[in-house]
Design an enzyme around this catalytic site. Sequence first.
Site, short mmCIF file in Angstrom:
data_model
loop_
_atom_site.label_atom_id
_atom_site.label_comp_id
_atom_site.label_asym_id
_atom_site.label_seq_id
_atom_site.Cartn_x
_atom_site.Cartn_y
_atom_site.Cartn_z
N LYS A 283 0.54 3.45 -2.89
CA LYS A 283 -0.62 4.33 -3.05
C LYS A 283 -0.21 5.81 -2.90
O LYS A 283 -0.89 6.70 -3.40
CB LYS A 283 -1.71 3.97 -2.03
CG LYS A 283 -2.34 2.60 -2.28
CD LYS A 283 -3.24 2.19 -1.12
CE LYS A 283 -3.79 0.78 -1.32
NZ LYS A 283 -4.45 0.25 -0.10
N TYR B 211 -3.28 -1.91 -10.42
CA TYR B 211 -3.23 -1.81 -8.96
C TYR B 211 -2.39 -2.94 -8.35
O TYR B 211 -1.52 -2.72 -7.50
CB TYR B 211 -4.66 -1.84 -8.39
CG TYR B 211 -4.68 -1.98 -6.89
CD1 TYR B 211 -4.42 -0.90 -6.06
CD2 TYR B 211 -4.93 -3.23 -6.28
CE1 TYR B 211 -4.40 -1.03 -4.68
CE2 TYR B 211 -4.91 -3.37 -4.90
CZ TYR B 211 -4.65 -2.27 -4.11
OH TYR B 211 -4.62 -2.40 -2.74
N SER C 152 0.79 -1.24 0.00
CA SER C 152 0.00 0.00 0.00
C SER C 152 0.82 1.29 0.00
O SER C 152 0.26 2.35 -0.22
CB SER C 152 -0.92 0.02 1.21
OG SER C 152 -2.14 -0.59 0.88
N VAL D 121 1.11 -3.90 3.77
CA VAL D 121 1.03 -5.19 4.45
C VAL D 121 2.26 -6.07 4.21
O VAL D 121 2.40 -7.12 4.82
CB VAL D 121 -0.26 -5.98 4.08
CG1 VAL D 121 -1.49 -5.30 4.63
CG2 VAL D 121 -0.36 -6.22 2.58
N TYR E 92 -4.44 3.32 8.09
CA TYR E 92 -5.77 2.73 8.23
C TYR E 92 -6.37 3.11 9.58
O TYR E 92 -6.25 4.24 10.01
CB TYR E 92 -5.70 1.20 8.03
CG TYR E 92 -5.08 0.87 6.71
CD1 TYR E 92 -5.70 1.29 5.53
CD2 TYR E 92 -3.88 0.20 6.61
CE1 TYR E 92 -5.13 1.03 4.29
CE2 TYR E 92 -3.31 -0.07 5.38
CZ TYR E 92 -3.94 0.35 4.23
OH TYR E 92 -3.39 0.10 3.03
N1 GLU Z 1 -2.01 -5.35 -2.20
C1 GLU Z 1 -2.66 -5.27 -0.92
C2 GLU Z 1 -4.14 -5.47 -1.11
O1 GLU Z 1 -4.72 -4.96 -2.01
C3 GLU Z 1 -2.37 -3.96 -0.29
C4 GLU Z 1 -2.91 -3.83 1.10
C5 GLU Z 1 -2.04 -3.02 2.02
O2 GLU Z 1 -0.82 -3.00 1.91
O3 GLU Z 1 -2.60 -2.41 2.91
O4 GLU Z 1 -4.76 -6.16 -0.36
#
Ligand code: GLU
Length: 371
Positions: A134, A255, A131, A324, A306
């Site tokens: 992002k 993505y 993430s 993650v 989050y």
């Molecule tokens: N590729 C992970 C997903 O879409 C990213 C989630 C994350 O790192 O928070 O679930």
Amino acid sequence: MTKFTLPRQDNSLPAPYRGQSPGGDRGLPESQYQNYQLANSQNFLETEDQSLLSGFTLAETYRLAQPSDALEANMAEALHLSRPLLSQGRLADYIPELAKANPDLLGLTILATDGSAYQAGDCDKPFTIQSIAKVALLLKALQLGGFAQVFSRVGMEPSGAPFSEFTTLGDFSDKPSNPFINSGAIVLSSFLAAHINFETFLAFLCQICNNPNLQLDPAVYNSERRTSERNHSLAWELKRLKLLTADLDLSLDFYTKLCSIEVRPRDLAHFGLCLARRGQDAAGQQILRAEDVTTTLALMYTCGLYDGSGEFAVEAGIPAKSGVGGGILAVVPGQYGIGAFGPSLDRNGNSIGGINALKILSHTQGWHVLA
Ligand code: GLU
């Protein structure tokens, strides 16, 4: 401590972004800064209910800011204090390939705007950015589409919900709460996929991370592709809401690929340094608009971790974004770019050791941006 080559900081930057010393962001020379901290710590104890400090000693909570020579020692200490937490976390096994990581790893790299580099713990193992990509996604979307286009598609509110949450879509709102939950990132991936290919995005990330060799980890990419039912469901809902710009499969693939890029803490620290320098890369080139950096740092501060974002904003007080895979990108504006790695995750999906180490360091170094 090692030195790396970095052009001198542009002194035309506004003062809050220029701090070279621990007291720089308050515009105080180092010696006065230490007095300032001491005075404030004493005031706090005199006027506030002592129970607020439960669990912390005065030294841990309001220690004098250390001169930066002590930073590396403080990093090692922060990791040492955080290692016992690793056994309380768990690996992100919903992507099977991520469950193969070694949960005992924990490391930190910090790069300063004056060219100093600091490293402690396990910094050599690559991991997928997940993430944290992002953040680059938002920056690229702002660069290509501008503020109005981006925020017509995603909101700028913390969701208070896990990363793959549905409830912020549909019933009460017509767009994802923010660009850092999966639904928001799929919307922006779709927007980018309609304008550029993945290689162009990767080149952008390579530039921000000052590493021309970043690449996809095919094992993680394929593992996530095979197990991305949740993201598929989100994408179908986004399509229903007419928020996808490109074809659904192309959007999801874009993505998934950007989450699967392999990095090390040093790459994230360079990413953070570029943000700390308001968009200047390691070569001194202005590669991001300063106002896009401000928007991005504000969203990292409020939504980057989050449903652990609020607690970290209060306790550490610096913008950060987790993934993650165990990475954390953090920024001390005007001073440091930080890359942390520890794949053992807390209940919010953030690196349990990385979060704790950054909280300790922020206290010891006096980094809280609102303090
Ligand atoms: N590729 C992970 C997903 O879409 C990213 C989630 C994350 O790192 O928070 O679930």
